[in-house]
Design a protein around this motif. Structure first.
Motif, PDB file in Angstrom:
ATOM      1  N   LEU A  35       0.825  -1.200   0.000  1.00 53.29           N
ATOM      2  CA  LEU A  35       0.000   0.000   0.000  1.00 53.29           C
ATOM      3  C   LEU A  35       0.860   1.252   0.000  1.00 53.29           C
ATOM      4  N   GLY A  36       2.143   1.090   0.243  1.00 51.56           N
ATOM      5  CA  GLY A  36       3.028   2.236   0.171  1.00 51.56           C
ATOM      6  C   GLY A  36       4.279   2.104   1.005  1.00 51.56           C
ATOM      7  N   ASN A  37       5.229   2.927   0.642  1.00 49.57           N
ATOM      8  CA  ASN A  37       6.482   3.043   1.360  1.00 49.57           C
ATOM      9  C   ASN A  37       6.263   4.049   2.490  1.00 49.57           C
ATOM     10  N   LEU A  38       6.474   3.644   3.724  1.00 49.11           N
ATOM     11  CA  LEU A  38       6.245   4.529   4.869  1.00 49.11           C
ATOM     12  C   LEU A  38       7.458   5.388   5.203  1.00 49.11           C
ATOM     13  N   GLY A  39       8.602   4.989   4.726  1.00 42.70           N
ATOM     14  CA  GLY A  39       9.781   5.816   4.954  1.00 42.70           C
ATOM     15  C   GLY A  39      11.027   5.008   5.244  1.00 42.70           C
ATOM     16  N   PHE A  40      12.119   5.712   5.211  1.00 43.98           N
ATOM     17  CA  PHE A  40      13.424   5.139   5.522  1.00 43.98           C
ATOM     18  C   PHE A  40      13.846   5.645   6.888  1.00 43.98           C
ATOM     19  N   MET A  64       2.187  -3.292   4.085  1.00 44.46           N
ATOM     20  CA  MET A  64       1.945  -4.456   3.237  1.00 44.46           C
ATOM     21  C   MET A  64       0.539  -5.016   3.439  1.00 44.46           C
ATOM     22  N   LEU A  65      -0.093  -5.355   2.318  1.00 46.06           N
ATOM     23  CA  LEU A  65      -1.422  -5.963   2.355  1.00 46.06           C
ATOM     24  C   LEU A  65      -1.372  -7.341   3.009  1.00 46.06           C
ATOM     25  N   LYS A  66      -2.456  -7.666   3.723  1.00 43.54           N
ATOM     26  CA  LYS A  66      -2.639  -9.040   4.191  1.00 43.54           C
ATOM     27  C   LYS A  66      -3.279  -9.831   3.045  1.00 43.54           C
TER      28      LYS A  66
END
Length: 154
Positions: free
Chosen positions: A81-86, A145-147
């Motif tokens: 669903l997306g990159n939340l960050g580094f 991440m999707l379940k």
């Protein structure tokens, strides 16, 4: 290979990604100019001859993008669903034109999302290595991440 769902990641899991990429002068020049990073260490061969490296360096943000991108098919393609960050990014060794980069991903941790029932957060450690297996990029990244779909559990 499609990406993995949240349930398929386990802390300690290691993925050696099959895609490798030799970095070229064109890659470095194009990326540096497109992002307006006009540092002479990336673009000026004469200037760089007198640097501590004796040659031009490949732009580190290009390397971060390359390392992150190489991981997509085996980890997150179609299941993120997306990159939340580094949380951390290090470049322990320089990259030069002609170096070949390969990537290893380690799953550091995972947890259920506190706000979304359909997903969880996976902490990835992406290691970019050159042809001598020297670490050139070490990045700690969080991904949403999707379940697995409910129908898949039945």
């Amino acid at each position: 290979m499609p990406g993995l769902y949240f349930e398929e990641f386990e802390p300690g899991m290691v993925i050696d990604h099959p895609t490798r990429r030799t970095v070229t002068e064109a890659d470095n020049t194009l990326f540096s100019v497109m992002t307006l990073n006009l540092a002479p260490l990336h673009l000026d061969a004469e200037y760089s001859k007198n640097s501590i490296y004796g040659q031009r360096l490949v732009n580190s943000l290009f390397i971060l993008g390359l390392v992150s991108g190489v991981t997509v098919p085996e980890t997150t393609q179609g299941t993120t669903l997306g990159n939340l960050g580094f949380e951390q990014i290090k470049f322990p060794k320089p990259v030069f034109h002609g170096d070949t980069i390969h990537v290893r991903t380690e799953i550091v941790s995972k947890r259920e999302s506190k706000s979304r029932g359909d997903s969880g957060i996976v902490m990835f450690r992406h290691l970019g290595l050159n042809q001598r297996d020297e670490i050139v990029c070490d990045a700690l990244r969080a991904g949403l991440m999707l379940k697995k779909p409910v129908a898949a559990h039945a």
